[in-house]
Scaffold this motif. Structure first.
Motif, PDB file in Angstrom:
ATOM      1  N   THR A 196       0.807  -1.222   0.000  1.00 43.77           N
ATOM      2  CA  THR A 196       0.000   0.000   0.000  1.00 43.77           C
ATOM      3  C   THR A 196       0.835   1.265   0.000  1.00 43.77           C
ATOM      4  OG1 THR A 196      -0.139   0.035   2.419  1.00 43.77           O
ATOM      5  CG2 THR A 196      -1.844  -1.184   1.237  1.00 43.77           C
TER       6      THR A 196
ATOM      7  N   ARG B 101     -14.320   1.919   6.708  1.00 43.72           N
ATOM      8  CA  ARG B 101     -14.894   2.680   5.601  1.00 43.72           C
ATOM      9  C   ARG B 101     -13.832   3.015   4.556  1.00 43.72           C
ATOM     10  NH1 ARG B 101     -19.732   3.791   3.081  1.00 43.72           N
ATOM     11  NH2 ARG B 101     -19.311   5.471   1.642  1.00 43.72           N
ATOM     12  N   GLU B 102     -12.630   3.371   5.007  1.00 44.84           N
ATOM     13  CA  GLU B 102     -11.563   3.724   4.078  1.00 44.84           C
ATOM     14  C   GLU B 102     -11.106   2.524   3.263  1.00 44.84           C
ATOM     15  OE1 GLU B 102      -8.663   5.581   6.571  1.00 44.84           O
ATOM     16  OE2 GLU B 102      -9.767   7.479   6.678  1.00 44.84           O
ATOM     17  N   LEU B 103     -11.100   1.350   3.868  1.00 44.72           N
ATOM     18  CA  LEU B 103     -10.753   0.149   3.112  1.00 44.72           C
ATOM     19  C   LEU B 103     -11.742  -0.087   1.974  1.00 44.72           C
ATOM     20  CD1 LEU B 103      -9.688  -2.249   5.994  1.00 44.72           C
ATOM     21  CD2 LEU B 103      -8.258  -1.572   4.050  1.00 44.72           C
ATOM     22  N   TRP B 104     -13.005   0.234   2.224  1.00 44.13           N
ATOM     23  CA  TRP B 104     -14.009   0.098   1.178  1.00 44.13           C
ATOM     24  C   TRP B 104     -13.874   1.206   0.136  1.00 44.13           C
ATOM     25  CZ3 TRP B 104     -16.929  -3.078  -1.273  1.00 44.13           C
ATOM     26  CH2 TRP B 104     -17.978  -2.614  -2.087  1.00 44.13           C
ATOM     27  N   ASP B 105     -13.771   2.434   0.573  1.00 42.58           N
ATOM     28  CA  ASP B 105     -13.712   3.563  -0.348  1.00 42.58           C
ATOM     29  C   ASP B 105     -12.456   3.529  -1.219  1.00 42.58           C
ATOM     30  OD1 ASP B 105     -16.113   4.593   0.531  1.00 42.58           O
ATOM     31  OD2 ASP B 105     -15.199   6.062   1.885  1.00 42.58           O
ATOM     32  N   ASP B 106     -11.313   3.178  -0.612  1.00 38.80           N
ATOM     33  CA  ASP B 106     -10.041   3.269  -1.318  1.00 38.80           C
ATOM     34  C   ASP B 106      -9.666   1.988  -2.051  1.00 38.80           C
ATOM     35  OD1 ASP B 106      -9.922   5.756  -0.167  1.00 38.80           O
ATOM     36  OD2 ASP B 106      -8.427   5.210   1.349  1.00 38.80           O
ATOM     37  N   ARG B 107     -10.121   0.820  -1.536  1.00 38.26           N
ATOM     38  CA  ARG B 107      -9.643  -0.450  -2.086  1.00 38.26           C
ATOM     39  C   ARG B 107     -10.751  -1.445  -2.404  1.00 38.26           C
ATOM     40  NH1 ARG B 107      -4.369   0.089  -1.562  1.00 38.26           N
ATOM     41  NH2 ARG B 107      -3.622   1.554   0.021  1.00 38.26           N
ATOM     42  N   ARG B 108     -11.983  -1.063  -2.124  1.00 35.72           N
ATOM     43  CA  ARG B 108     -13.139  -1.943  -2.325  1.00 35.72           C
ATOM     44  C   ARG B 108     -12.955  -3.273  -1.586  1.00 35.72           C
ATOM     45  NH1 ARG B 108     -15.795   1.897  -2.895  1.00 35.72           N
ATOM     46  NH2 ARG B 108     -17.266   2.346  -4.565  1.00 35.72           N
TER      47      ARG B 108
ATOM     48  N   ASP C  13      -3.890   4.805  12.307  1.00 41.49           N
ATOM     49  CA  ASP C  13      -4.637   6.033  12.019  1.00 41.49           C
ATOM     50  C   ASP C  13      -4.032   7.188  12.819  1.00 41.49           C
ATOM     51  OD1 ASP C  13      -6.487   8.110  11.818  1.00 41.49           O
ATOM     52  OD2 ASP C  13      -8.225   6.781  11.938  1.00 41.49           O
TER      53      ASP C  13
ATOM     54  N   THR D 186     -18.354   8.716   5.582  1.00 40.33           N
ATOM     55  CA  THR D 186     -16.928   8.557   5.812  1.00 40.33           C
ATOM     56  C   THR D 186     -16.565   9.135   7.168  1.00 40.33           C
ATOM     57  OG1 THR D 186     -16.491   8.709   3.460  1.00 40.33           O
ATOM     58  CG2 THR D 186     -14.644   9.116   4.927  1.00 40.33           C
TER      59      THR D 186
END
Length: 319
Positions: A28, A259-266, A281, A317
């Protein structure tokens, strides 16, 4: 105090080779990786430990015709049902009434008999123990058994094989089975282990502070997987012998990381999996989380994907 050796982890790796999916790593950024154990059979790392447990009993001739039983927040039950089906025996799984519906449905899909009992894991565990004593089923445990922990430790073996220069592995902690196995293997390879818990599900953190496993209250968005009241003596022993750091994170950081794992990497992961990532974080606040040193090579374990992803389509988010 019970002890887990590196030899136990190596024996588990040999025993389950070819029956579990090798972990995939995703880079990443410079010196940062995600271990995508959410892609494991049954959707979590638990498949490793339960496969090792049942295969070892099969080899020893101690796997009864009455089958196996386990209490679980969901993931260990799924792994037990999957491994039991492979061994051709029945699985009876006790889960709290609060277990996510997606996990209960998957349990039944694997052919397990599901019994929902109590509102917390500890209550399901008591019912499971009574069932095993009365009917002769082999009692497995979600995390507190050397064979279970050793199987979980095979994950670090695979990570280290791909990243021999790794400095630090970051894992979420519930009862401590994953931590015990990973920390035992990590110590062998000179890798630091960072153990991450929600600030209101801190069984391992409390055990370190008290010098022994103690009961703690359980209250977190990740409690379905990390809601053990008490950490294992195996985890505490592994922490004392290796380079293990215990850190806490607030629920808001867990929700944000998920949420960021979903938004950034699906990647749709459980809150438990996001707990490990939340430790890095920058916004978790003083006294919380983990700050890698410049140049430190870090791998975060995303341990499970048995979640209902519908809230990811609507949740704001940040959390």
């Amino acid at each position: 105090m019970p002890h887990l050796s590196y030899g136990d982890v190596k024996a588990a790796a040999d025993r389950i080779a070819g029956t579990v999916r090798p972990v995939t790593l995703a880079e990443t950024g410079p010196g940062r990786w995600l271990a995508l154990e959410l892609m494991q059979h049954t959707g979590s790392f638990k498949a490793r430990g339960l496969q090792n447990f049942l295969q070892a009993h099969r080899e020893a001739g101690t796997l009864p015709d009455t089958g196996v039983t386990i209490a679980s927040g969901g993931n260990a039950g799924l792994a037990c049902a999957w491994a039991a089906r492979q061994q051709g025996v029945r699985a009876t799984v006790f889960v709290p009434t609060t277990a996510p519906a997606v996990k209960v449905a998957k349990l039944r899909g694997y052919g397990a008999e599901v019994r929902q009992t109590g509102s917390e894991y500890a209550e399901a565990l008591a019912a499971c123990q009574e069932f095993a004593a009365a009917g002769g089923a082999l009692a497995a445990h979600a995390y507190d058994h050397p064979l279970i922990a050793a199987g979980a430790g095979t994950l670090l073996e695979e990570i280290h094989r791909q990243l021999p220069g790794l400095d630090t592995v970051v894992v979420a902690v519930g009862g401590g089975g994953l931590l015990a196995g990973v920390a035992t293997a990590a110590r062998q390879h000179g890798v630091r282990t960072v153990a991450v818990e929600p600030e209101h599900c801190r069984a391992f953190h409390a055990a370190l502070a008290e010098g022994r496993p103690v009961d703690v209250p359980v209250d977190s968005v990740a409690a379905d997987a990390l809601g053990a009241r008490r950490a294992t003596a195996l985890a505490l022993a592994a922490a004392r012998e290796g380079d293990v750091r215990s850190v806490l994170v607030p629920d808001a950081a867990i929700v944000r990381a998920r949420r960021e794992l979903w938004d950034d990497r699906r990647l749709a992961v459980e809150h438990a999996a996001a707990t490990a990532l939340a430790a890095l974080d920058a916004g978790v606040g003083p006294g919380h989380g983990y700050r890698p040193e410049p140049g430190e090579r870090v791998c975060v374990v995303l341990c499970g994907a048995n979640t209902d992803p519908t809230d990811l389509a609507t949740a704001p988010t940040g959390g």
